[in-house]
Design a protein around this motif. Sequence first.
Motif, mmCIF file in Angstrom:
data_model
loop_
_atom_site.group_PDB
_atom_site.id
_atom_site.type_symbol
_atom_site.label_atom_id
_atom_site.label_comp_id
_atom_site.label_asym_id
_atom_site.label_seq_id
_atom_site.Cartn_x
_atom_site.Cartn_y
_atom_site.Cartn_z
ATOM 1 N N THR A 12 0.737 -1.346 0.075
ATOM 2 C CA THR A 12 -0.013 0.026 -0.060
ATOM 3 C C THR A 12 0.645 1.232 -0.004
ATOM 4 O O THR A 12 1.924 1.068 0.687
ATOM 5 N N SER A 13 0.701 2.334 -0.837
ATOM 6 C CA SER A 13 1.404 3.396 -0.889
ATOM 7 C C SER A 13 0.540 4.756 -0.959
ATOM 8 O O SER A 13 -0.478 4.543 -1.456
ATOM 9 N N PHE A 14 1.224 5.843 -0.581
ATOM 10 C CA PHE A 14 0.629 6.985 -0.683
ATOM 11 C C PHE A 14 1.523 8.006 -1.463
ATOM 12 O O PHE A 14 2.731 7.700 -1.452
ATOM 13 N N THR A 15 1.164 8.701 -2.466
ATOM 14 C CA THR A 15 2.131 9.598 -3.133
ATOM 15 C C THR A 15 2.601 10.843 -2.318
ATOM 16 O O THR A 15 1.870 11.336 -1.457
ATOM 17 N N LEU A 16 3.721 10.813 -2.417
ATOM 18 C CA LEU A 16 4.392 12.330 -1.708
ATOM 19 C C LEU A 16 3.477 13.522 -1.787
ATOM 20 O O LEU A 16 3.065 14.213 -0.800
ATOM 21 N N THR A 17 3.173 13.745 -2.968
ATOM 22 C CA THR A 17 2.260 14.839 -2.992
ATOM 23 C C THR A 17 1.051 14.890 -2.535
ATOM 24 O O THR A 17 0.660 15.908 -1.655
ATOM 25 N N ASN A 18 0.419 13.881 -2.626
ATOM 26 C CA ASN A 18 -0.868 13.932 -1.810
ATOM 27 C C ASN A 18 -0.857 13.791 -0.637
ATOM 28 O O ASN A 18 -1.580 14.628 0.113
ATOM 29 N N THR A 19 0.250 13.238 0.021
ATOM 30 C CA THR A 19 0.352 13.100 1.480
ATOM 31 C C THR A 19 0.649 14.648 2.015
ATOM 32 O O THR A 19 -0.049 14.960 2.985
ATOM 33 N N LEU A 20 1.538 15.369 1.333
ATOM 34 C CA LEU A 20 1.758 16.723 1.897
ATOM 35 C C LEU A 20 0.595 17.731 1.644
ATOM 36 O O LEU A 20 0.616 18.641 2.463
ATOM 37 N N ILE A 21 -0.154 17.466 0.422
ATOM 38 C CA ILE A 21 -1.462 18.238 0.357
ATOM 39 C C ILE A 21 -2.289 17.979 1.634
ATOM 40 O O ILE A 21 -2.803 18.997 2.085
ATOM 41 N N VAL A 22 -2.418 16.711 2.035
ATOM 42 C CA VAL A 22 -3.323 16.503 3.077
ATOM 43 C C VAL A 22 -2.945 17.171 4.267
ATOM 44 O O VAL A 22 -3.914 17.724 5.111
ATOM 45 N N ILE A 23 -1.548 16.838 4.797
ATOM 46 C CA ILE A 23 -1.139 17.399 5.774
ATOM 47 C C ILE A 23 -1.153 18.905 6.084
ATOM 48 O O ILE A 23 -1.572 19.658 7.026
ATOM 49 N N THR A 24 -0.952 19.617 4.965
ATOM 50 C CA THR A 24 -0.817 21.148 4.784
ATOM 51 C C THR A 24 -2.107 21.605 4.986
ATOM 52 O O THR A 24 -2.413 22.351 5.673
ATOM 53 N N ALA A 25 -3.238 21.001 4.078
ATOM 54 C CA ALA A 25 -4.618 21.473 4.265
ATOM 55 C C ALA A 25 -5.038 21.309 5.986
ATOM 56 O O ALA A 25 -5.719 22.084 6.317
ATOM 57 N N ALA A 26 -4.670 20.048 6.521
ATOM 58 C CA ALA A 26 -5.241 19.904 7.676
ATOM 59 C C ALA A 26 -4.449 20.823 8.702
ATOM 60 O O ALA A 26 -5.257 21.357 9.624
ATOM 61 N N ILE A 27 -3.067 21.244 8.571
ATOM 62 C CA ILE A 27 -2.772 22.226 9.535
ATOM 63 C C ILE A 27 -3.245 23.541 9.378
ATOM 64 O O ILE A 27 -3.507 24.585 10.214
ATOM 65 N N ILE A 28 -3.319 24.113 8.051
ATOM 66 C CA ILE A 28 -3.957 25.248 7.690
ATOM 67 C C ILE A 28 -5.444 25.474 8.180
ATOM 68 O O ILE A 28 -5.649 26.580 9.103
ATOM 69 N N LEU A 29 -6.199 24.349 8.157
ATOM 70 C CA LEU A 29 -7.655 24.409 8.611
ATOM 71 C C LEU A 29 -7.840 24.610 10.191
ATOM 72 O O LEU A 29 -8.385 25.136 10.634
ATOM 73 N N GLY A 30 -6.923 23.821 10.876
ATOM 74 C CA GLY A 30 -6.733 23.510 12.021
ATOM 75 C C GLY A 30 -6.285 24.959 12.626
ATOM 76 O O GLY A 30 -6.697 25.396 13.789
ATOM 77 N N PHE A 31 -5.412 25.652 12.056
ATOM 78 C CA PHE A 31 -4.877 27.027 12.535
ATOM 79 C C PHE A 31 -5.975 28.008 12.291
ATOM 80 O O PHE A 31 -6.170 28.863 13.378
ATOM 81 N N LEU A 32 -6.853 27.871 11.348
ATOM 82 C CA LEU A 32 -7.991 28.929 11.070
ATOM 83 C C LEU A 32 -9.034 28.609 12.260
ATOM 84 O O LEU A 32 -9.497 29.199 12.962
ATOM 85 N N ILE A 33 -9.229 27.160 12.557
ATOM 86 C CA ILE A 33 -10.215 27.071 13.612
ATOM 87 C C ILE A 33 -9.671 27.547 15.052
ATOM 88 O O ILE A 33 -10.437 27.814 15.794
#
Length: 229
Positions: A12-33
């Motif tokens: 099972t694998s995750f692409t590096l790009t998708n993983t970074l996008i998910v983590i970055t989006a989660a950090i930004i949205l968590g910071f906004l909240i």
Amino acid sequence: MLETIINSTDGTSFTLTNTLIVITAAIILGFLISLVYMRTTKKAGYSPSFTVTLIMLPVIISIIILLVGNNVARAFSLAGAFSLIRFRSAPGEPKDIAYVFFTLAVGLCCGMGYIGYAIIFTIILCLVMLILDVTRFAMPKTKAMSLKIIVPEDLNYEGVFDEILNSYTTNYKIQSIRTRDFGALFELNYSIHLLEEANQKQFIDELRCRNGNLNITLTLNSQNEKVYG
């Protein structure tokens, strides 16, 4: 090389790009909240560690969802691992608990790849929270307080303060009466809801004129913020 590191041993694998996008989006949205939480709770006060937690939670949940994927065995393994965790902190305010669920939902959306929905959901709910805070929706128009009045033994305290209390409060209730200084004084303890626009100094001054200028204590009762009327 980085793509190889991300690949798991079972294929099972995750692409590096998708993983970074998910983590970055989660950090930004968590910071906004977290920013919205600080804005809406600054009057009551907030815990700095809790605001940091609101940033971390979406990222943690996103990673968990990425790891689980469609693997049922992983899902049960993670559920068993997290069941060992015991939260020993005292129960928080309902508003704090709602923010925790808010960040969990955002983390789930990001982890499942629905980043667009996570952004829309976060923006809408943050705007709702800000509007409720600005308009003071459902906030009490009075201040729940405790009033302690000392009166001399020769003063008939029954009804002597009612006129003043009716002028400065929406409602009041006597909680206890006890003697002090070997019966030389009486201590009256009231639970009151002081009008928001009431002048506290003037209120105490009028009470002092009735109790012979003895001690009067007025304290905020944060445990009783119910709305009456």
